[in-house]
Design a protein around this motif. Structure first.
Motif, PDB file in Angstrom:
ATOM      1  N   LEU A 187      48.333  72.261 -45.227  1.00 45.83           N
ATOM      2  CA  LEU A 187      49.150  71.225 -44.614  1.00 45.83           C
ATOM      3  C   LEU A 187      48.426  70.555 -43.458  1.00 45.83           C
ATOM      4  CD1 LEU A 187      52.483  73.273 -44.391  1.00 45.83           C
ATOM      5  CD2 LEU A 187      51.840  71.631 -46.168  1.00 45.83           C
ATOM      6  N   GLY A 188      48.948  69.392 -43.064  1.00 43.69           N
ATOM      7  CA  GLY A 188      48.424  68.688 -41.897  1.00 43.69           C
ATOM      8  C   GLY A 188      49.042  67.312 -41.783  1.00 43.69           C
ATOM      9  N   ALA A 189      49.314  66.890 -40.535  1.00 47.76           N
ATOM     10  CA  ALA A 189      49.837  65.542 -40.313  1.00 47.76           C
ATOM     11  C   ALA A 189      48.810  64.506 -40.762  1.00 47.76           C
ATOM     12  CB  ALA A 189      50.177  65.357 -38.840  1.00 47.76           C
ATOM     13  N   GLU A 190      49.304  63.325 -41.114  1.00 47.99           N
ATOM     14  CA  GLU A 190      48.420  62.279 -41.626  1.00 47.99           C
ATOM     15  C   GLU A 190      48.549  61.009 -40.807  1.00 47.99           C
ATOM     16  OE1 GLU A 190      49.426  61.743 -45.723  1.00 47.99           O
ATOM     17  OE2 GLU A 190      48.307  63.521 -46.374  1.00 47.99           O
ATOM     18  N   ASN A 193      41.889  62.372 -42.207  1.00 51.84           N
ATOM     19  CA  ASN A 193      42.955  63.055 -41.476  1.00 51.84           C
ATOM     20  C   ASN A 193      42.485  64.362 -40.849  1.00 51.84           C
ATOM     21  OD1 ASN A 193      45.292  61.268 -41.800  1.00 51.84           O
ATOM     22  ND2 ASN A 193      44.996  61.650 -43.977  1.00 51.84           N
ATOM     23  N   PHE A 194      41.560  65.075 -41.489  1.00 50.56           N
ATOM     24  CA  PHE A 194      41.031  66.287 -40.874  1.00 50.56           C
ATOM     25  C   PHE A 194      40.317  65.944 -39.573  1.00 50.56           C
ATOM     26  CE2 PHE A 194      37.591  69.203 -39.941  1.00 50.56           C
ATOM     27  CZ  PHE A 194      38.249  70.429 -39.936  1.00 50.56           C
ATOM     28  N   ALA A 195      39.458  64.934 -39.597  1.00 48.63           N
ATOM     29  CA  ALA A 195      38.694  64.567 -38.401  1.00 48.63           C
ATOM     30  C   ALA A 195      39.604  64.027 -37.300  1.00 48.63           C
ATOM     31  CB  ALA A 195      37.629  63.529 -38.768  1.00 48.63           C
ATOM     32  N   TRP A 196      40.629  63.267 -37.693  1.00 46.77           N
ATOM     33  CA  TRP A 196      41.601  62.751 -36.711  1.00 46.77           C
ATOM     34  C   TRP A 196      42.284  63.898 -35.983  1.00 46.77           C
ATOM     35  CZ3 TRP A 196      47.177  62.599 -37.908  1.00 46.77           C
ATOM     36  CH2 TRP A 196      47.930  61.951 -36.918  1.00 46.77           C
ATOM     37  N   ARG A 197      42.704  64.913 -36.721  1.00 42.55           N
ATOM     38  CA  ARG A 197      43.338  66.062 -36.071  1.00 42.55           C
ATOM     39  C   ARG A 197      42.346  66.830 -35.197  1.00 42.55           C
ATOM     40  NH1 ARG A 197      45.783  66.430 -41.405  1.00 42.55           N
ATOM     41  NH2 ARG A 197      44.256  68.038 -41.972  1.00 42.55           N
ATOM     42  N   ASP A 198      41.095  66.920 -35.640  1.00 39.04           N
ATOM     43  CA  ASP A 198      40.090  67.669 -34.880  1.00 39.04           C
ATOM     44  C   ASP A 198      39.740  66.980 -33.562  1.00 39.04           C
ATOM     45  OD1 ASP A 198      38.545  69.974 -34.713  1.00 39.04           O
ATOM     46  OD2 ASP A 198      36.752  68.980 -35.496  1.00 39.04           O
ATOM     47  N   TYR A 199      39.965  65.675 -33.497  1.00 41.32           N
ATOM     48  CA  TYR A 199      39.752  64.930 -32.248  1.00 41.32           C
ATOM     49  C   TYR A 199      40.560  65.547 -31.107  1.00 41.32           C
ATOM     50  CZ  TYR A 199      39.791  60.942 -28.988  1.00 41.32           C
ATOM     51  OH  TYR A 199      39.669  60.135 -27.883  1.00 41.32           O
ATOM     52  N   GLY A 200      41.741  66.060 -31.423  1.00 39.79           N
ATOM     53  CA  GLY A 200      42.592  66.631 -30.384  1.00 39.79           C
ATOM     54  C   GLY A 200      41.949  67.802 -29.682  1.00 39.79           C
ATOM     55  N   ASN A 201      41.224  68.647 -30.424  1.00 41.54           N
ATOM     56  CA  ASN A 201      40.588  69.805 -29.822  1.00 41.54           C
ATOM     57  C   ASN A 201      39.266  69.475 -29.143  1.00 41.54           C
ATOM     58  OD1 ASN A 201      42.641  71.550 -30.754  1.00 41.54           O
ATOM     59  ND2 ASN A 201      41.661  71.704 -32.764  1.00 41.54           N
TER      60      ASN A 201
END
Length: 304
Positions: A51-54, A66-74
Motif C-alpha cells: 500500500l501507499g498514498a498516491e 509515488n514511491f519517490a514522492w513518499r520517500d521525499y518526506g524522510n
C-alpha cells in the motif's frame, strides 16, 4: 400499525454513547481548556509492492513516481518540519513505522534529541494490521514495539495503526502489549475509556481524520492554503467551544505532504496562529494528555 421491535445492530462493545453536552468538566494543566498536539507520521514503504498514498494514479509496479514522492518526506520534508517546530516551540507526537529505525535512523536520532514523544505505528504503511489473524497481528505489534524499546529504551504508550487499521481485537492486543492509549478512533473531541477483554481499560485519544493532510490533500485535493485555513478555523472554533469544557485538537501531518516547500509555508502560517495563543492553550503531546486523563478521579471521563 404497531411498532415492530428490531434486532439490535452489531456493535463494537468498547464504549457507550455519551453526549459531549452535560459531561463532567475538568481542566488541563494551569486551568486551560484546549489541548493541542501534532501527530507527525514517520512512514516507510516497500518498493514495488504493498500500500501507499498516491500523488498521481499509480502505474505498474514498481511505481517510481509515488514511491519517490513518499520517500521525499524522510529525506527532506521531516527535516524542514522539525526546523519549523523548533522555531515555534512545538513538541511533537511522532507516530513511527518501526522500519524507519533501519532505513533512516538519523531521523529518529533527531526526534530523540528534540525530546519528542514516540508512538507505535506498525512496521510499515505498506500493510494493514486489521486484515491479519490474531496471532499475526500480535506479532506485528510485538515487532514494532520491540524496535522502539531497543532504540528509545522504554515502552511506547500510544499506538496508531497503519492506515487507521484495526481488527476486532486490536484494543485488546494493544492493552496486553503494554499500551495505555490508542489514536485510531475519531469519534470524539475528548478522551474516553475503552473496555478490553481482560476487564482493563485503554484510553481512546482524539486523532483527527478531518484535520489530517492525507484525507484533505490526497483525498479531497485541498490546496496548501485550504488545509492551513482548516487548521486556523478549527483552532479558533475549538478555543471558543472549550469555554464549556476541555477539548483536544490534534493535527495529523505527513512529511511527504506538508514537508513540500509550498505546503510548509502555509503550515507555518497556521501553526504561528496557534502559537500566538500559547498563554491560553496547552501545546503538548498525546502522551501528556493521556497521562493527565489517567490521573483524573473515577467518573469524570466517559467509560470510567
Amino acid at each position: 400499525m404497531p411498532n415492530t421491535p428490531t434486532a439490535a445492530l452489531p456493535t463494537h462493545g468498547r464504549y457507550a454513547y455519551s453526549p459531549i453536552r452535560g459531561r463532567p468538566t475538568y481542566d488541563w494543566p494551569d486551568g486551560k481548556r484546549l489541548a493541542v498536539y501534532l501527530g507527525v507520521n514517520l512512514e516507510h514503504f516497500a518498493f514495488g509492492t504493498g500500500l501507499g498514498a498516491e500523488l498521481a494514479p499509480g502505474g505498474p509496479q514498481p511505481d517510481i513516481l509515488n514511491f519517490a514522492w513518499r520517500d521525499y518526506g524522510n529525506r527532506v520534508g521531516i527535516w524542514r518540519m522539525m526546523d519549523l517546530f523548533d522555531q515555534l516551540g512545538f513538541p511533537a507526537s511522532v507516530l513511527v513505522n518501526s522500519s524507519i529505525y533501519d532505513y533512516c535512523p538519523e531521523v529518529m536520532d533527531a526526534v530523540r534529541a528534540r525530546g519528542d514523544e514516540v508512538l507505535g505505528h506498525g512496521r510499515t504503511n505498506s500493510e494493514r494490521q486489521g486484515t491479519l489473524a490474531e496471532a499475526e497481528e500480535r506479532e506485528l505489534i510485538a515487532q514494532s514495539t520491540a524496535a522502539i524499546v531497543k532504540a528509545e529504551g522504554k515502552q511506547p504508550r500510544g499506538w496508531l495503526g497503519p492506515w487507521i487499521s484495526e481488527s476486532t481485537v486490536t484494543p485488546d492486543l494493544l492493552k496486553e502489549a503494554g499500551y495505555t492509549y490508542l489514536l485510531d478512533w475519531c469519534q470524539d473531541d475528548q478522551p474516553i475509556w475503552f473496555k478490553t477483554r481482560d476487564g482493563e481499560r485503554i484510553l481512546s485519544l482524539p486523532y483527527p481524520q478531518e484535520l489530517n493532510d492525507i484525507p484533505s490533500i490526497v483525498g479531497r485535493k485541498d490546496s496548501a492554503s485550504q488545509f492551513a485555513d482548516m487548521i486556523v478555523d478549527q483552532f479558533d472554533e475549538m478555543l471558543e467551544q472549550s469555554a464549556a469544557g476541555p477539548l483536544v485538537m490534534g493535527i495529523a501531518l505527513h512529511p511527504y505532504l506538508v514537508g513540500q516547500p509550498y505546503r510548509l509555508r502555509q503550515l507555518r502560517r497556521a501553526l504561528a496562529h496557534i502559537a500566538a495563543h500559547r498563554d491560553a492553550i496547552w501545546i503538548t503531546t498525546a502522551g501528556a494528555i493521556a497521562e493527565h486523563v489517567a490521573a483524573l478521579p473515577e467518573g469524570i471521563v466517559p467509560g470510567s
